[in-house]
Design an enzyme around this catalytic site. Structure first.
Site, mmCIF file in Angstrom:
data_model
loop_
_atom_site.group_PDB
_atom_site.id
_atom_site.type_symbol
_atom_site.label_atom_id
_atom_site.label_comp_id
_atom_site.label_asym_id
_atom_site.label_seq_id
_atom_site.Cartn_x
_atom_site.Cartn_y
_atom_site.Cartn_z
ATOM 1 N N ARG A 85 91.205 22.346 -25.548
ATOM 2 C CA ARG A 85 91.465 23.066 -24.295
ATOM 3 C C ARG A 85 91.492 22.107 -23.111
ATOM 4 O O ARG A 85 90.646 21.246 -22.971
ATOM 5 C CB ARG A 85 90.398 24.123 -24.003
ATOM 6 C CG ARG A 85 90.743 24.950 -22.751
ATOM 7 C CD ARG A 85 89.619 25.826 -22.286
ATOM 8 N NE ARG A 85 88.455 25.098 -21.829
ATOM 9 C CZ ARG A 85 88.361 24.479 -20.648
ATOM 10 N NH1 ARG A 85 89.355 24.480 -19.806
ATOM 11 N NH2 ARG A 85 87.253 23.840 -20.330
ATOM 12 N N VAL A 86 92.524 22.286 -22.298
ATOM 13 C CA VAL A 86 92.586 21.669 -20.983
ATOM 14 C C VAL A 86 92.971 22.765 -20.000
ATOM 15 O O VAL A 86 93.531 23.786 -20.373
ATOM 16 C CB VAL A 86 93.592 20.490 -20.917
ATOM 17 C CG1 VAL A 86 93.098 19.309 -21.732
ATOM 18 C CG2 VAL A 86 94.971 20.910 -21.380
ATOM 19 N N SER A 87 92.659 22.537 -18.727
ATOM 20 C CA SER A 87 92.888 23.588 -17.728
ATOM 21 C C SER A 87 94.311 23.634 -17.207
ATOM 22 O O SER A 87 94.787 24.680 -16.785
ATOM 23 C CB SER A 87 91.923 23.411 -16.556
ATOM 24 O OG SER A 87 90.596 23.544 -17.005
ATOM 25 N N THR A 88 94.998 22.484 -17.212
ATOM 26 C CA THR A 88 96.347 22.440 -16.644
ATOM 27 C C THR A 88 97.298 21.699 -17.560
ATOM 28 O O THR A 88 96.876 20.942 -18.429
ATOM 29 C CB THR A 88 96.361 21.722 -15.265
ATOM 30 O OG1 THR A 88 96.086 20.332 -15.466
ATOM 31 C CG2 THR A 88 95.338 22.309 -14.310
ATOM 32 N N GLN A 138 96.976 17.743 -17.761
ATOM 33 C CA GLN A 138 95.872 17.062 -18.419
ATOM 34 C C GLN A 138 96.255 16.682 -19.845
ATOM 35 O O GLN A 138 97.003 17.383 -20.507
ATOM 36 C CB GLN A 138 94.629 17.952 -18.418
ATOM 37 C CG GLN A 138 94.034 18.119 -17.026
ATOM 38 C CD GLN A 138 92.857 19.061 -17.047
ATOM 39 O OE1 GLN A 138 92.995 20.219 -17.421
ATOM 40 N NE2 GLN A 138 91.699 18.586 -16.624
#
Length: 194
Positions: A15-18, A21
């Site tokens: 998982r990354v937020s954007t 990334q």
């Protein structure tokens, strides 16, 4: 071999937020050991039900399998959100395997170590945001522009202004110059004010 007995499987979650990334470090750790790795690019502040990729990962998990993450903060961005996801998982009978950090290991229920790791991740994130804002403020005081580079360079600005003089709509200009409608509005407003 008894056909009713299955080996435990690791299902990975990256998982990354954007979109900007990078995920390679997480994939390097998870891909070799997991049966399947699901990647999500979404805020860790969402509950499990609002994270479709997490739900996809959970759909592959059988009883006894483990949802595997590189670090515990991949489950949630702060203490409360991480705890909500962990509680959801544990209530479904799904364990979690964390590869790095103080919570490294396999977990089938909440523990002080998991709570502490999530709290430290939240504190670290808050500290990074604070330092970034302080750095931008210090740069502004010195007359330097901080933050992101402008989307519109001189060539794009000229193209936007020229297209508008020719009577093109803002939506057409945005599509033609490959910028957002908001960027076109901002560029035109700055030109009028300047």
């Amino acid at each position: 071999m008894n056909e009713g007995v299955f080996a435990m499987a690791l299902i990975g979650l990256v998982r990354v937020s954007t979109d900007k990334q990078k995920t390679q470090r997480q994939h390097d750790a998870l891909d070799p050991i997991c049966l399947k790795v699901i990647e999500e690019k979404t805020s860790g502040k969402l509950a499990t039900a609002n994270r479709p990729e997490l739900l996809t990962a959970l759909s592959y998990i059988r009883e006894g399998d483990l949802l595997t993450v590189l670090e515990v903060d991949r489950l949630g961005r702060n203490l409360l959100d991480g705890l909500i996801v962990l509680n959801d998982l544990f209530q479904r009978g799904i364990g979690v395997k964390v590869l790095e950090g103080i919570a490294a290991g396999e977990h089938t229920e909440r523990s002080f170590l998991l709570d502490l790791a999530l709290a430290l991740a939240e504190d670290r994130h808050r500290d990074i945001v604070k330092k970034t804002l302080n750095g931008l403020e210090a740069a502004r005081k010195q007359g330097k522009a901080g933050g992101r580079r402008p989307v519109v360079d001189d060539d794009k600005r000229a193209a936007i202004l020229d297209r508008r003089r020719r009577g093109e709509s803002i939506r057409t200009i945005a599509a033609g110059v490959k910028v957002s409608i908001g960027v076109v509005h901002k560029t035109l407003t700055a030109a009028v004010e300047g």
